[in-house]
Design a protein around this motif. Sequence first.
Motif, PDB file in Angstrom:
ATOM      1  N   LEU A  75       0.820  -1.217   0.000  1.00 44.69           N
ATOM      2  CA  LEU A  75       0.000   0.000   0.000  1.00 44.69           C
ATOM      3  C   LEU A  75       0.851   1.263   0.000  1.00 44.69           C
ATOM      4  O   LEU A  75       0.439   2.294  -0.536  1.00 44.69           O
ATOM      5  CB  LEU A  75      -0.954  -0.005   1.195  1.00 44.69           C
ATOM      6  N   ALA A  76       2.039   1.184   0.589  1.00 40.44           N
ATOM      7  CA  ALA A  76       2.937   2.339   0.622  1.00 40.44           C
ATOM      8  C   ALA A  76       3.735   2.478  -0.676  1.00 40.44           C
ATOM      9  O   ALA A  76       4.463   3.448  -0.869  1.00 40.44           O
ATOM     10  CB  ALA A  76       3.893   2.228   1.807  1.00 40.44           C
ATOM     11  N   GLY A  77       3.619   1.492  -1.562  1.00 43.44           N
ATOM     12  CA  GLY A  77       4.340   1.543  -2.821  1.00 43.44           C
ATOM     13  C   GLY A  77       5.769   1.050  -2.731  1.00 43.44           C
ATOM     14  O   GLY A  77       6.537   1.173  -3.685  1.00 43.44           O
ATOM     15  N   GLU A  78       6.140   0.470  -1.586  1.00 46.66           N
ATOM     16  CA  GLU A  78       7.491  -0.070  -1.434  1.00 46.66           C
ATOM     17  C   GLU A  78       7.668  -1.341  -2.265  1.00 46.66           C
ATOM     18  O   GLU A  78       8.764  -1.644  -2.717  1.00 46.66           O
ATOM     19  CB  GLU A  78       7.784  -0.367   0.036  1.00 46.66           C
ATOM     20  N   GLN A 117      -2.756  -3.191  -8.430  1.00 44.67           N
ATOM     21  CA  GLN A 117      -3.621  -2.603  -7.419  1.00 44.67           C
ATOM     22  C   GLN A 117      -4.480  -1.504  -8.014  1.00 44.67           C
ATOM     23  O   GLN A 117      -3.992  -0.672  -8.764  1.00 44.67           O
ATOM     24  CB  GLN A 117      -2.788  -2.017  -6.269  1.00 44.67           C
ATOM     25  N   ASN A 118      -5.737  -1.517  -7.659  1.00 48.95           N
ATOM     26  CA  ASN A 118      -6.635  -0.423  -8.000  1.00 48.95           C
ATOM     27  C   ASN A 118      -6.492   0.582  -6.862  1.00 48.95           C
ATOM     28  O   ASN A 118      -7.029   0.375  -5.780  1.00 48.95           O
ATOM     29  CB  ASN A 118      -8.065  -0.933  -8.122  1.00 48.95           C
ATOM     30  N   ILE A 119      -5.752   1.640  -7.098  1.00 51.99           N
ATOM     31  CA  ILE A 119      -5.416   2.606  -6.054  1.00 51.99           C
ATOM     32  C   ILE A 119      -6.667   3.195  -5.413  1.00 51.99           C
ATOM     33  O   ILE A 119      -6.745   3.331  -4.192  1.00 51.99           O
ATOM     34  CB  ILE A 119      -4.512   3.736  -6.616  1.00 51.99           C
ATOM     35  N   GLU A 120      -7.671   3.515  -6.218  1.00 48.13           N
ATOM     36  CA  GLU A 120      -8.895   4.101  -5.670  1.00 48.13           C
ATOM     37  C   GLU A 120      -9.612   3.106  -4.758  1.00 48.13           C
ATOM     38  O   GLU A 120     -10.107   3.469  -3.696  1.00 48.13           O
ATOM     39  CB  GLU A 120      -9.824   4.563  -6.800  1.00 48.13           C
ATOM     40  N   LEU A 121      -9.655   1.841  -5.160  1.00 50.87           N
ATOM     41  CA  LEU A 121     -10.283   0.813  -4.330  1.00 50.87           C
ATOM     42  C   LEU A 121      -9.516   0.625  -3.025  1.00 50.87           C
ATOM     43  O   LEU A 121     -10.115   0.516  -1.954  1.00 50.87           O
ATOM     44  CB  LEU A 121     -10.374  -0.515  -5.100  1.00 50.87           C
ATOM     45  N   MET A 122      -8.191   0.621  -3.106  1.00 51.14           N
ATOM     46  CA  MET A 122      -7.370   0.461  -1.912  1.00 51.14           C
ATOM     47  C   MET A 122      -7.577   1.654  -0.968  1.00 51.14           C
ATOM     48  O   MET A 122      -7.671   1.483   0.241  1.00 51.14           O
ATOM     49  CB  MET A 122      -5.891   0.334  -2.282  1.00 51.14           C
ATOM     50  N   GLU A 164     -10.251   3.463  -0.743  1.00 53.38           N
ATOM     51  CA  GLU A 164     -11.597   3.321  -0.180  1.00 53.38           C
ATOM     52  C   GLU A 164     -11.607   2.301   0.970  1.00 53.38           C
ATOM     53  O   GLU A 164     -12.242   2.512   1.992  1.00 53.38           O
ATOM     54  CB  GLU A 164     -12.578   2.891  -1.281  1.00 53.38           C
ATOM     55  N   LYS A 165     -10.876   1.196   0.802  1.00 50.45           N
ATOM     56  CA  LYS A 165     -10.792   0.184   1.856  1.00 50.45           C
ATOM     57  C   LYS A 165     -10.114   0.760   3.109  1.00 50.45           C
ATOM     58  O   LYS A 165     -10.552   0.512   4.229  1.00 50.45           O
ATOM     59  CB  LYS A 165     -10.023  -1.045   1.369  1.00 50.45           C
ATOM     60  N   LYS A 166      -9.043   1.517   2.905  1.00 51.92           N
ATOM     61  CA  LYS A 166      -8.349   2.119   4.048  1.00 51.92           C
ATOM     62  C   LYS A 166      -9.238   3.144   4.748  1.00 51.92           C
ATOM     63  O   LYS A 166      -9.274   3.213   5.966  1.00 51.92           O
ATOM     64  CB  LYS A 166      -7.035   2.777   3.592  1.00 51.92           C
ATOM     65  N   ALA A 224     -11.692   1.371   6.907  1.00 53.00           N
ATOM     66  CA  ALA A 224     -11.056   0.879   8.134  1.00 53.00           C
ATOM     67  C   ALA A 224     -10.880   2.018   9.137  1.00 53.00           C
ATOM     68  O   ALA A 224     -11.103   1.835  10.346  1.00 53.00           O
ATOM     69  CB  ALA A 224      -9.702   0.237   7.810  1.00 53.00           C
ATOM     70  N   ILE A 225     -10.494   3.193   8.647  1.00 49.95           N
ATOM     71  CA  ILE A 225     -10.340   4.356   9.527  1.00 49.95           C
ATOM     72  C   ILE A 225     -11.681   4.734  10.150  1.00 49.95           C
ATOM     73  O   ILE A 225     -11.764   5.012  11.347  1.00 49.95           O
ATOM     74  CB  ILE A 225      -9.727   5.550   8.757  1.00 49.95           C
ATOM     75  N   GLU A 226     -12.726   4.718   9.328  1.00 44.19           N
ATOM     76  CA  GLU A 226     -14.061   5.051   9.832  1.00 44.19           C
ATOM     77  C   GLU A 226     -14.492   4.080  10.938  1.00 44.19           C
ATOM     78  O   GLU A 226     -15.075   4.492  11.945  1.00 44.19           O
ATOM     79  CB  GLU A 226     -15.080   5.040   8.699  1.00 44.19           C
TER      80      GLU A 226
END
Length: 125
Positions: free
Chosen positions: A26-29, A79-84, A86-88, A91-93
Amino acid sequence: MQIVISNQTKEPIYEQITNQIRAMILAGELTEGEPIPSMRTLAKDLQVSVITTKRAYEELEKVGLIYSIVGKGSFVAEQNIELMREKKLHAIEEQLTVTIEAAKELGLSLKDLQQVLSMLYEGEE
């Protein structure tokens, strides 16, 4: 790929592996198509059971973060960046909902909670 296993946490080892690889993706590493260590290699490096690394990889495949090709290895999935994102955000919510409920139980006002959030957020930057 640097993964650190802690014996001081109640989190199972396979979850520690899963969460750290997820965070790297997710961090692009770790980028799309990039190979990740084989289950056996990772198990040897971390000095854990191959069953443990297998479970971590299965969890990552289940959520679409990696894919495996028999005889070739495991790779970071597209990875679908927008989907990822949205998932994050979801989780925050969820975490904030739990925090808000706890704040209400303590009788904290919205203003007090916002101040705490601001202090924590600004302290992390």
